[in-house]
Design an enzyme around this catalytic site. Structure first.
Site, PDB file in Angstrom:
ATOM      1  N   LYS A  16       1.138  -1.218  -0.083  1.00  0.00           N
ATOM      2  CA  LYS A  16      -0.190  -0.680   0.048  1.00  0.00           C
ATOM      3  C   LYS A  16       1.137   0.990   0.306  1.00  0.00           C
ATOM      4  O   LYS A  16       1.836   1.164  -0.376  1.00  0.00           O
ATOM      5  CB  LYS A  16      -1.173  -0.200   0.880  1.00  0.00           C
ATOM      6  CG  LYS A  16      -1.584  -1.195   1.054  1.00  0.00           C
ATOM      7  CD  LYS A  16      -2.956  -0.853   2.209  1.00  0.00           C
ATOM      8  CE  LYS A  16      -4.675  -2.002   2.134  1.00  0.00           C
ATOM      9  NZ  LYS A  16      -5.284  -1.991   2.493  1.00  0.00           N
ATOM     10  N   HIS A 102      -9.220  -2.552  -5.151  1.00  0.00           N
ATOM     11  CA  HIS A 102      -9.791  -3.153  -3.821  1.00  0.00           C
ATOM     12  C   HIS A 102     -10.426  -2.029  -3.129  1.00  0.00           C
ATOM     13  O   HIS A 102     -11.142  -1.147  -3.902  1.00  0.00           O
ATOM     14  CB  HIS A 102      -7.743  -2.100  -3.521  1.00  0.00           C
ATOM     15  CG  HIS A 102      -7.836  -2.382  -1.624  1.00  0.00           C
ATOM     16  ND1 HIS A 102      -8.247  -2.051  -1.298  1.00  0.00           N
ATOM     17  CD2 HIS A 102      -7.636  -3.969  -1.054  1.00  0.00           C
ATOM     18  CE1 HIS A 102      -8.403  -3.275   0.519  1.00  0.00           C
ATOM     19  NE2 HIS A 102      -7.447  -3.059   0.036  1.00  0.00           N
ATOM     20  N   GLU A 176     -12.122 -10.379  -0.225  1.00  0.00           N
ATOM     21  CA  GLU A 176     -11.459  -9.632   0.495  1.00  0.00           C
ATOM     22  C   GLU A 176     -13.234  -8.920   1.500  1.00  0.00           C
ATOM     23  O   GLU A 176     -13.265  -8.107   0.918  1.00  0.00           O
ATOM     24  CB  GLU A 176     -10.720  -8.736   0.300  1.00  0.00           C
ATOM     25  CG  GLU A 176      -9.202  -9.268   0.406  1.00  0.00           C
ATOM     26  CD  GLU A 176      -7.770  -7.946  -0.147  1.00  0.00           C
ATOM     27  OE1 GLU A 176      -7.102  -8.128   0.599  1.00  0.00           O
ATOM     28  OE2 GLU A 176      -8.690  -7.076  -0.905  1.00  0.00           O
TER      29      GLU A 176
END
Length: 255
Positions: A16, A102, A176
């Site tokens: 990240k 994401h 996720e």
């Protein structure tokens, strides 16, 4: 008919925006030192640094089997798109995987399923493996309801991507659950297995490899509990310690 053989296992980590330039390169050198361990025979490994360190990371990892990834891409190869990053350039810089969609990008930058699908198509067009993050935003307290709601929310995220990429290219789906990202514990193993088994059915019939990894507070002990549903793990801050990353890789390789 016997079940199809499962794909090769895979573990990856995204940095990240936690590290500065020198810390990132130091971490990548640490990942390089893991190459050649016994897990190599069973597990693929990838690391996703920031854009600025991508080319130097590629140089460091060049003699290894570790795959380099990028944290995002644009859906056009060239043009007047100030601030965006071309998938063509990412491939030329040494990336092999590109992370797309994401939960942070969907929430903070308004990325839609349509955008994610276009980016996945652009990645595949340029020889990159799309690593597409999917997951439900809310969690139902009743287990059976939670699985159904998760599948309902994740299905369009998956089908839009699979419709945008050629049938014969590799795709990695990173399941996720948004509510599990940064949580104290990963999602309940039964929930993960039940959801990912259904998601795998959506890719049935593809000629290209489709791997499913789990992300969301994953760590030691996670993979063995969910191996029935996934092919590996996508790690975050926990794996920013190389020794912890090594422990997870060993577990995935031996489970």
């Amino acid at each position: 008919m016997p079940p199809l053989p499962r794909p090769r296992r895979i573990v990856g980590v995204s940095l990240k925006m936690y590290f500065d330039l020198q810390s990132t390169l130091s971490y990548v050198r640490g990942v390089l030192q893991l190459d050649g361990d016994a897990w190599n025979a069973r597990v693929d490994l990838f690391v996703i640094p920031d854009f600025v360190t991508l080319m130097e990371s590629a140089r460091i990892l060049e003699p290894s089997s570790v795959m380099l990834g990028a944290q995002d891409t644009f859906w056009e190869d060239k043009g007047a798109y100030t601030g965006e990053v071309s998938p063509l350039v990412l491939r030329q810089a040494g990336a092999r995987i590109v992370e797309i969609g994401h939960a942070e990008r969907r929430a903070m930058f308004g990325e839609t399923d349509e955008w994610v699908a276009k980016k996945a198509g652009a990645a595949a067009r340029n020889g990159l493996i799309p690593l597409v993050c999917i997951g439900e935003r809310t969690h139902h307290s009743v287990a059976s309801a939670a699985v159904g709601m998760a599948i309902e929310e994740c299905k369009p995220q998956v089908t839009s991507v699979l419709a945008a990429v050629p049938d014969d290219v590799e795709v990695i789906l990173a399941y996720e659950p948004v509510w599990a990202i940064g949580a104290a514990e990963p999602a309940d193993p039964d929930h993960v297995v039940n959801v990912t088994k259904e998601l795998r059915k959506l890719a049935a019939g593809r000629t290209g490899t489709t791997r499913i990894v789990y992300g969301g507070s994953a760590g030691p002990g996670t993979f063995a509990k969910i191996v029935e549903g996934v092919d590996g793990l996508f790690l975050g801050r926990f794996a920013h310690d190389i020794h912890k990353l090594q422990k997870v890789i060993q577990e995935v390789g031996g489970a």
